[in-house]
Write a protein that holds these residues in place. Structure first.
Motif, PDB file in Angstrom:
ATOM      1  N   ARG A 110       3.857 -12.183  18.802  1.00  0.00           N
ATOM      2  CA  ARG A 110       4.906 -12.314  19.822  1.00  0.00           C
ATOM      3  C   ARG A 110       4.562 -13.434  20.803  1.00  0.00           C
ATOM      4  N   ASP A 111       3.311 -13.445  21.262  1.00  0.00           N
ATOM      5  CA  ASP A 111       2.877 -14.491  22.193  1.00  0.00           C
ATOM      6  C   ASP A 111       2.945 -15.869  21.533  1.00  0.00           C
ATOM      7  N   ASP A 112       2.517 -15.957  20.276  1.00  0.00           N
ATOM      8  CA  ASP A 112       2.569 -17.229  19.545  1.00  0.00           C
ATOM      9  C   ASP A 112       4.010 -17.707  19.387  1.00  0.00           C
ATOM     10  N   ALA A 113       4.912 -16.785  19.050  1.00  0.00           N
ATOM     11  CA  ALA A 113       6.320 -17.146  18.855  1.00  0.00           C
ATOM     12  C   ALA A 113       6.928 -17.647  20.159  1.00  0.00           C
ATOM     13  N   LEU A 114       6.661 -16.938  21.224  1.00  0.00           N
ATOM     14  CA  LEU A 114       7.190 -17.347  22.522  1.00  0.00           C
ATOM     15  C   LEU A 114       6.671 -18.728  22.905  1.00  0.00           C
ATOM     16  N   VAL A 118       8.924 -22.080  23.481  1.00  0.00           N
ATOM     17  CA  VAL A 118       8.846 -22.773  24.777  1.00  0.00           C
ATOM     18  C   VAL A 118       8.403 -24.217  24.578  1.00  0.00           C
ATOM     19  N   ASP A 119       7.391 -24.439  23.758  1.00  0.00           N
ATOM     20  CA  ASP A 119       6.913 -25.800  23.505  1.00  0.00           C
ATOM     21  C   ASP A 119       8.005 -26.668  22.889  1.00  0.00           C
ATOM     22  N   GLU A 120       8.733 -26.108  21.930  1.00  0.00           N
ATOM     23  CA  GLU A 120       9.798 -26.879  21.272  1.00  0.00           C
ATOM     24  C   GLU A 120      10.922 -27.211  22.249  1.00  0.00           C
ATOM     25  N   LEU A 121      11.332 -26.231  23.024  1.00  0.00           N
ATOM     26  CA  LEU A 121      12.384 -26.492  24.015  1.00  0.00           C
ATOM     27  C   LEU A 121      11.937 -27.499  25.059  1.00  0.00           C
ATOM     28  N   THR A 122      10.727 -27.366  25.521  1.00  0.00           N
ATOM     29  CA  THR A 122      10.204 -28.305  26.515  1.00  0.00           C
ATOM     30  C   THR A 122      10.185 -29.716  25.949  1.00  0.00           C
ATOM     31  N   THR A 123       9.697 -29.861  24.738  1.00  0.00           N
ATOM     32  CA  THR A 123       9.652 -31.178  24.106  1.00  0.00           C
ATOM     33  C   THR A 123      11.049 -31.765  23.970  1.00  0.00           C
ATOM     34  N   ARG A 124      11.981 -30.975  23.508  1.00  0.00           N
ATOM     35  CA  ARG A 124      13.344 -31.487  23.303  1.00  0.00           C
ATOM     36  C   ARG A 124      14.019 -31.821  24.626  1.00  0.00           C
ATOM     37  N   LEU A 125      13.806 -31.010  25.634  1.00  0.00           N
ATOM     38  CA  LEU A 125      14.423 -31.285  26.934  1.00  0.00           C
ATOM     39  C   LEU A 125      13.809 -32.513  27.589  1.00  0.00           C
TER      40      LEU A 125
END
Length: 171
Positions: A110-114, A118-125
């Motif tokens: 769960r922690d890894d998925a979150l 978050v990392d993917e969204l941060t990178t894309r934003l």
């Protein structure tokens, strides 16, 4: 040659990591694609099932390797492989029957998925919102931002429109 217990421990660790990654990927797909909520009980059962699959595969490998007609000069390492697989299968079955271990794997997944989301969204934003610099890379970055917008945002909108369409009109 490493002690057989060490080989089995390392194999069990690799298998636990495999189960954790499978649960992480399942969580991401369940949440993002299928809109499912986190359910620890469902994931613990899935993790248990995954451990049992890996145990069965090791049992089968032990039988298959045991049947090999090894040459007389085969190394001791090759000769002990069936035992390693049988011991690893037993360790994996024990992991499948350990509720605390299953819970720990599910929580870590769960922690890894979150973190991955978050990392993917941060990178894309960050990449999408970066203003042009007036430099030679602006056109290249503009192309990639547009491509990302089309592939991600429009694809998501299309998927949402399909879900909201009447049952006979979902093409």
């Amino acid at each position: 040659m490493a002690p057989i217990e060490r080989v089995v421990d390392e194999g069990a660790l690799i298998s636990a990591t495999t189960v954790r990654m499978a649960m992480k990927n399942r969580l991401i797909v369940d949440a993002l694609r299928d809109g499912r909520r986190f359910d620890a009980d469902v994931l613990r059962a899935a993790a248990r099932a995954q451990f049992l699959v890996l145990a069965r595969e090791n049992d089968e490998t032990a039988v298959r390797v045991d049947r090999l007609d090894l040459p007389d000069d085969a190394s001791a390492e090759h000769r002990r492989r069936p035992e390693v697989h049988r011991m690893l299968a037993a360790a994996l079955r024990a992991a499948a029957d350990d509720p605390e271990r299953l819970t720990a794997i599910v929580c870590a997944a769960r922690d890894d998925a979150l973190q991955e989301v978050v990392d993917e969204l941060t990178t894309r934003l960050v990449l999408r919102d970066r203003p042009p610099t007036g430099g030679p890379d602006d056109e290249f970055e503009r192309f990639h931002r547009l491509r990302d917008f089309i592939e991600i945002d429009l694809a998501a909108l299309e998927a949402q429109a399909r879900r909201n369409a009447p049952p006979g009109d979902r093409s």
